[in-house]
Enzyme design. Structure first.
Site, PDB file in Angstrom:
ATOM      1  N   ASP A   1       0.842  -1.160   0.068  1.00 45.26           N
ATOM      2  CA  ASP A   1      -0.059   0.066  -0.027  1.00 45.26           C
ATOM      3  C   ASP A   1       0.977   1.173   0.036  1.00 45.26           C
ATOM      4  O   ASP A   1       0.292   2.214   0.012  1.00 45.26           O
ATOM      5  CB  ASP A   1      -0.966   0.059   1.330  1.00 45.26           C
TER       6      ASP A   1
ATOM      7  N   ASP B   1      -9.485  -6.831  11.424  1.00 46.74           N
ATOM      8  CA  ASP B   1      -9.507  -8.121  11.751  1.00 46.74           C
ATOM      9  C   ASP B   1     -10.411  -8.609  12.713  1.00 46.74           C
ATOM     10  O   ASP B   1     -11.320  -9.256  12.419  1.00 46.74           O
ATOM     11  CB  ASP B   1      -8.360  -8.574  12.325  1.00 46.74           C
TER      12      ASP B   1
END
Length: 717
Positions: free
Chosen positions: A136, A421
């Site tokens: 990223d 998550d």
């Protein structure tokens, strides 16, 4: 399929680990906590606001202990039988491995390369594996390190499999010296491998210092004139395994991707990157199973892909790294959508495979829809050549691809939280899925943690902020109370992990003993009832100490852990509450802060000159400070309790009765202050240390100013 395997022995056996002694201890502590609350309620009319604040704090602690007791009431595990696997599985499934990274400075490329090398070398057929690295940060240095790592992997993977190397991250493997001193073949290969790895490390290090060489390589043209937050999709097949037969010398696929980013588009941080990984891998290899590994982790156990054990209530929580996912689950399938043989029910077939809904859910890419349909039908059908699908893979990486689709809502990693998550994990369990805990010995994955100090606090702040976000969004376990697909105790497990709001009562409880000493007030019960508090503290300390010792940790580790969690709660999670309040008020948005990672270096053959402080073993484990606001609460707590102890000692010199004034504060409150100082001992040491291990003057000045105000307020009241 189910009938044919019914006569075979099971792969695992559920074993219950009920301990009536531990249950009794948990109930005794819980009973003491309720007794303390009852005593405070009975004497509430005789006390003032301090007694009420103490009741609030102790009620929160009691609630937390009650939840924990319920969660661990009946622990169990599944004993695996890996040798029976061959009787059931004759053709191992494909596995796609995901490694996300975002910043080449805070996440060094050589660390990413080690993680990738450890995954490429696991004991699993190379033709069944593919490793995808999501960058990223759009860093050419990261791509360069992967190219060099792929060259090294061609000799590293065969070496590991030939000599059955256990730890397959080179940096960790070469930390230990060579044991065999003879001129054996292994010794020669070991020396050669170490030289090649050191050459790889030097190349990456030299490239990080001087990037002019990138301009001369046409393979890096895609990185020209790019910024981390403004660039087109970049997809590179670093290495393609064209052998495809699973020989030991084969190296799995290795793919580098960097999704498109534009300043005016919301990219959803890590969760957006994971969804791009999910789509690209679906187009290229479409493996039914996926392994998520953070870039600072590495495979520590070569047999990680052969199941070891299962534990949990409805299953362990997905905590970011070292987790296997089923592709169909990530595509939104629920247990109710499947028949006994694993195929889709007629209702689910109409729901998921309806042509009118496919593009709406998964996006406009026809290739993506085809791969999704194949995955739902349990067909992998990987591409014969990965390079043939690059154009389609780049299309699903466009920043506008997810617009008006189900990505991040019901598909893939879920959005609306920086703790992607936990958010995704809660969403999966709310649909009724169960998860398994693989616990091999030695551990399957190991990794690096930020240094003790600002990096650890910032990381915990982000996790705490994300946890609070999950607590109040659509995946909240509180909302799950009205759903039957998630079990009650599983909701409690999420509630325990997500309740970073307990930072407020912890902060107040750290200040109450000092306030009572300064105010000459009683905090704890007197007489025989004081035994409740003393017994609680002693039992909790002995209980947690026994747990640490039984796991093989030392007394020092137990003490450091108790101290660190108090510091995290008051210095990290406290700012998480602030972040949520500012977000709700619309004053500021919540960002995704990447913690700085470190990697151990191999032992040099000769002592290097000019080593910095970080290489000095005497500095390991020290707490690091800076001038950020994160250390003001801890410094303030420590100074307040020291000031209270100083006032108490002066008061003792003027009076032989430590509880003078009729029911005033005494030794119990002083012991409480001492306990708080011990828990915040790193801040006490920081007063006398220098450099990064000492508390900066701006932080100390602000905390001292708050301490003066607190002491003045306490004396006036």
């Amino acid at each position: 399929m189910a009938d044919s395997s019914s006569s075979l022995p099971p792969l695992c056996e559920r074993i219950s680990h009920k301990s009536y002694v531990l249950r009794a201890v948990d109930l005794m502590i819980l009973g003491l906590l309720f007794s303390l609350l009852l005593h405070r309620i009975q004497h509430m009319s005789q006390k003032d606001n301090v007694w009420l604040v103490a009741l609030f704090c102790e009620s929160c602690l009691t609630f937390a202990w009650l939840i924990m007791t319920c969660i661990k009431w009946s622990p169990a595990e599944d004993k695996p039988y890996p040798k029976r696997l061959d009787e059931r599985v004759h053709d191992l499934p494909l596995v796609d491995m995901f490694v996300p990274t975002a910043d080449p400075v805070r996440e060094p490329p050589i660390m990413v390369a080690n993680t990738v090398l450890s995954l490429l070398a696991v004991n699993y057929p190379a033709n069944k594996l593919a490793c995808y690295v999501s960058d990223d940060g759009c860093s050419p240095l990261t791509y360069f390190s992967l190219k060099e790592a792929s060259k090294f992997a061609k000799i590293w993977v065969p070496f590991c499999k030939k000599y059955n190397v256990k730890v397959r991250a080179p940096f960790r493997y070469f930390l230990n010296p060579l044991v065999a001193a003879d001129d054996s073949e292994f010794s020669k290969d070991w020396e050669m491998m170490k030289r090649e790895y050191e050459r790889l490390s030097r190349k990456v290090e030299d490239a990080s210092r001087d990037s002019h060489w990138l301009d001369a390589d046409k393979d890096f043209e895609a990185f020209s004139n790019t910024k981390p937050s403004d660039h087109s999709t970049i997809l590179k097949v670093v290495w393609e395994n064209k052998g495809g037969v699973g020989e030991e010398k084969e190296v799995p696929h290795l793919v580098y991707i960097s999704r498109e980013k534009r300043p005016n588009y919301l990219h959803h941080y890590k969760s957006g990157a994971m969804n791009f990984l999910l789509r690209v891998s679906g187009l290229m290899t479409n493996a039914p199973y996926m392994l998520h590994v953070d870039c600072d982790m590495y495979a520590n156990e070569a047999d990680v892909f052969l199941g070891r054990g299962v534990a949990g209530i409805q299953g362990p929580l997905y905590c970011g790294s070292g987790c296997f996912h089923t592709r169909r689950v990530m595509y939104g399938v629920s247990p109710d959508d499947l028949e006994d043989d694993g195929s889709l029910t007629p209702v689910a077939t109409r729901e998921f495979l309806d042509e009118d809904k496919l593009a709406t859910k998964f996006g406009s890419s026809k290739e993506m829809v085809i791969s999704m349909v194949e995955a739902l039908k349990r067909k992998s059908n990987p591409q014969n050549s990965l390079t043939n699908i690059i154009e389609a893979a780049q299309e699903v990486g466009h920043c506008h691809y997810e617009y008006q689709t189900s990505w991040g809502k019901t598909l893939g990693c879920l959005y609306d939280s920086v703790a992607e998550d936990m958010n995704t994990s809660s969403g999966i369990h709310l649909r009724g899925w169960t998860s398994s805990y693989i616990s091999p010995e030695p551990p399957a994955f190991l990794g690096s943690t930020p240094s003790l100090g600002v990096e650890a606090i910032v990381q915990q702040r982000r996790w705490g902020t994300g946890a609070i976000e999950v607590l109040f969004n659509k995946q909240s376990p509180l909302i799950g109370i009205f759903r039957r697909k998630i079990r009650f105790r599983q909701r409690l497990a999420y509630l325990w992990v997500l309740m970073c709001l307990r930072s407020i009562p912890e902060l107040l409880y750290c200040l109450l003993p000092a306030y009572c000493l300064l105010h000459n007030y009683t905090l704890y019960p007197k007489g025989p009832c004081l035994g409740i508090t003393i017994t609680l503290v002693v039992m909790h300390c002995l209980y947690t100490l026994w747990q640490y010792l039984s796991l093989g940790f030392s007394v020092k580790s137990w003490y450091v852990s108790q101290s660190l969690w108090r510091i995290i709660a008051t210095c990290g999670w406290l700012f998480s509450v602030q972040d949520i309040i500012l977000k709700l008020l619309g004053i500021s948005k919540i960002g995704f802060v990447i913690a700085k990672k470190t990697i151990s270096k191999t032992r040099p053959s000769k002592p290097s000159q000019g080593e910095d402080d970080e290489s000095n073993s005497s500095d390991l484990g020290k707490f690091e400070f800076d001038s950020s606001c994160h250390f003001i609460p801890g410094t303030f707590i420590m100074l307040v309790n020291l000031a209270a102890l100083a006032v108490f000692s002066v008061r003792l010199q003027w009076s032989s009765d430590c509880s003078s004034g009729g029911g005033g504060s005494g030794l119990a409150e002083a012991c409480g202050c001492i306990l708080v100082v011990l828990l915040f001992f790193p801040f006490l040491k920081g007063l006398f240390e220098k450099g990064k291990y000492g508390i900066p003057l701006p932080t100390l000045s602000k905390a001292a100013f708050l301490t003066v105000l607190f002491v003045a307020f306490s004396e006036e009241n």
